[in-house]
Design an enzyme around this catalytic site. Structure first.
Site, PDB file in Angstrom:
ATOM      1  CB  SER A 135     -29.758  -6.460 -11.194  1.00 51.09           C
ATOM      2  OG  SER A 135     -29.828  -6.532 -12.601  1.00 51.09           O
ATOM      3  CE  LYS A 161     -32.091  -8.930 -13.079  1.00 48.89           C
ATOM      4  NZ  LYS A 161     -33.448  -8.415 -12.785  1.00 48.89           N
ATOM      5  CE  LYS A 163     -30.624  -6.383 -16.319  1.00 49.55           C
ATOM      6  NZ  LYS A 163     -32.063  -6.518 -16.522  1.00 49.55           N
ATOM      7  CG  ASP A 188     -33.392  -9.851 -16.606  1.00 48.87           C
ATOM      8  OD1 ASP A 188     -34.068 -10.250 -17.583  1.00 48.87           O
ATOM      9  OD2 ASP A 188     -33.677  -8.820 -15.971  1.00 48.87           O
ATOM     10  CD  GLU A 213     -35.605 -10.729 -14.179  1.00 43.23           C
ATOM     11  OE1 GLU A 213     -34.718 -11.026 -13.345  1.00 43.23           O
ATOM     12  OE2 GLU A 213     -36.058  -9.576 -14.313  1.00 43.23           O
ATOM     13  CG  ASP A 238     -39.114  -7.899 -15.739  1.00 47.86           C
ATOM     14  OD1 ASP A 238     -40.090  -7.122 -15.790  1.00 47.86           O
ATOM     15  OD2 ASP A 238     -37.968  -7.467 -15.535  1.00 47.86           O
ATOM     16  CE  LYS A 262     -38.503  -4.849 -13.378  1.00 51.78           C
ATOM     17  NZ  LYS A 262     -37.838  -4.756 -14.703  1.00 51.78           N
ATOM     18  N   GLY A 290     -36.731  -4.172 -10.186  1.00 51.78           N
ATOM     19  CA  GLY A 290     -36.288  -2.781 -10.149  1.00 51.78           C
ATOM     20  C   GLY A 290     -36.144  -2.213 -11.544  1.00 51.78           C
TER      21      GLY A 290
END
Ligand code: OSB
Ligand code: MG
Length: 369
Positions: A135, A161, A163, A188, A213, A238, A262, A290
């Site tokens: 990530s 991934k 952000k 994400d 995400e 998420d 999670k 995570g």
């Protein structure tokens, strides 16, 4: 198991590189650890909250308050059968799932030691190793991001991934895809968009992302359904999946095609397993998310990710991706195939908590006995 003593340990561990999400630029992991003493054994749990309520409504301050006033008193000097009994006992407390999960996780550690079983065996894991993805935080420039992507691809990470946040999205994606047309790529948004941005998400379809995400707000399960209908890229939820009930509704409404699990966000591993099982029945693949956790949480995530429907690459990076030093021996390190080996009865993989490392990161400790 009789609970003799509980310590709440506050630590800070600097990140090797700042990690920027749509909601904050992290420079250190500021965390609470739970140590439960029971009949000669000690179990550890890690609270996944942050210094401020930015990812969801909890933070270390609210968790400390709930732990001290409600959760610790509910178990101290009590005979608790295990994690499930604890969760039933504190079910009168609404929400506060990150706080509850920190105790629940420590009780799993104790249960595993008492029964001399691995977490994988207790939870029904099946995989010997699990694949890891990376990530990547928001970078100040596109070349800086491309450098990071290159570095982690060279290390063999199975999924990249990125952000994103408003203003740091389509243009970034376009450049990344130009350089890396074939890699498994995801984004994400950490809830930073609304349905007013629907055209932007339609434009993302051309980048062949494995999923987007959490584009919209935590409680926007209906808007996510509208968005999923309008785009071909799968949505992965998420923040929205706080319980098996939330997962049931999201699946019924077709709000997503993938779920990130999670255990902290949904109040513990017991609930996470229920979400896993529900998703399996509905052919929704899951992966383990995570929270830039320290070693205690990271190691528990490896065992959770060994359950059968955890089929996509996980945000359980090598510890060194975030920290120069961590609190387990050995620290979490990937294999040459960029996988993590799952501790179980058939192998000699065993993580111990490094109490000296905890002492070096120590901010404060509260003891309840
Ligand atoms: O949304 O998945 C997230 C980090 C902090 C808070 C939320 C998230 C993340 C990550 C990093 O994406 C995951 C990790 O490597 O731990
Ligand atoms: Mg996320």
């Amino acid at each position: 198991m009789r609970i003799d003593r509980v310590d709440i340990i506050h630590v800070k561990n600097p990140f090797v590189h700042p990690f920027e999400t749509s909601f904050v630029r992290f420079v250190e992991r500021d965390a609470l650890l739970i140590k439960i003493y029971s009949e000669g054994l000690t179990g550890y749990g890690e609270c996944k909250a942050f210094h401020a309520p930015l990812y969801n409504s909890e933070d270390n301050g609210t968790c400390l308050y709930i732990l001290k006033n409600f959760l610790v008193p509910s178990i101290l000097h009590q005979d608790i059968e295990g994690p499930a009994e604890f969760m039933a006992k504190v079910s009168f407390i609404v929400g506060n799932r990150l706080a509850k999960a920190s105790i629940e996780n420590a009780l799993w550690d104790l249960k595993a030691q008492r029964e001399q079983k691995s977490l994988k065996a207790l939870w029904g894991g099946v995989y010997e190793e699990v694949k890891v993805g990376v990530s990547l935080g928001i970078e100040p420039t596109i070349p800086a991001l491309l450098n990071k992507i290159e570095k982690y691809l060279a290390e063999g990470y199975h999924r990249t991934k990125l952000k994103i946040k408003p203003g740091k999205d389509l243009a970034v994606l376009k450049e990344v895809r130009r350089h890396y047309p074939d890699i498994t790529l995801t984004v994400d948004a950490n809830s930073d968009y609304t349905l007013a941005d629907i055209e932007l998400f339609k434009a993302m379809d051309e980048f062949n992302l494995a999923y987007i995400e959490q584009p919209l707000a935590e409680d926007d399960i209906i808007d996510h359904a509208v968005l999923q209908k309008a785009i071909t890229t799968p949505i992965c939820l998420d923040e929205s999946i706080v319980s098996v009930d939330a997962a049931r509704k999201a699946i019924a409404l077709n709000s997503c095609k993938v779920i990130n699990i999670k255990s902290s966000r949904c109040g513990g591993v017991g609930e996470a397993i229920k979400i896993h099982d529900l998703c399996r029945e509905h052919n929704i693949p899951v992966w383990c998310g995570g929270m830039t956790e320290l070693g205690i949480g990271r190691v528990q995530n490896i065992s959770l990710a060994s359950l059968p429907n955890f089929t996509l690459a996980h945000d359980i990076a090598a510890s060194s991706r975030y920290f120069a030093e961590d609190i387990t021996v050995p620290v979490v390190t990937t294999t040459g195939r960029c996988t993590l080996l799952v501790p179980d009865e058939s192998n000699s993989i065993c993580y111990q908590v490094d109490e000296k490392a905890i002492d070096r990161m120590l901010v404060g400790r509260e003891v309840f006995r």
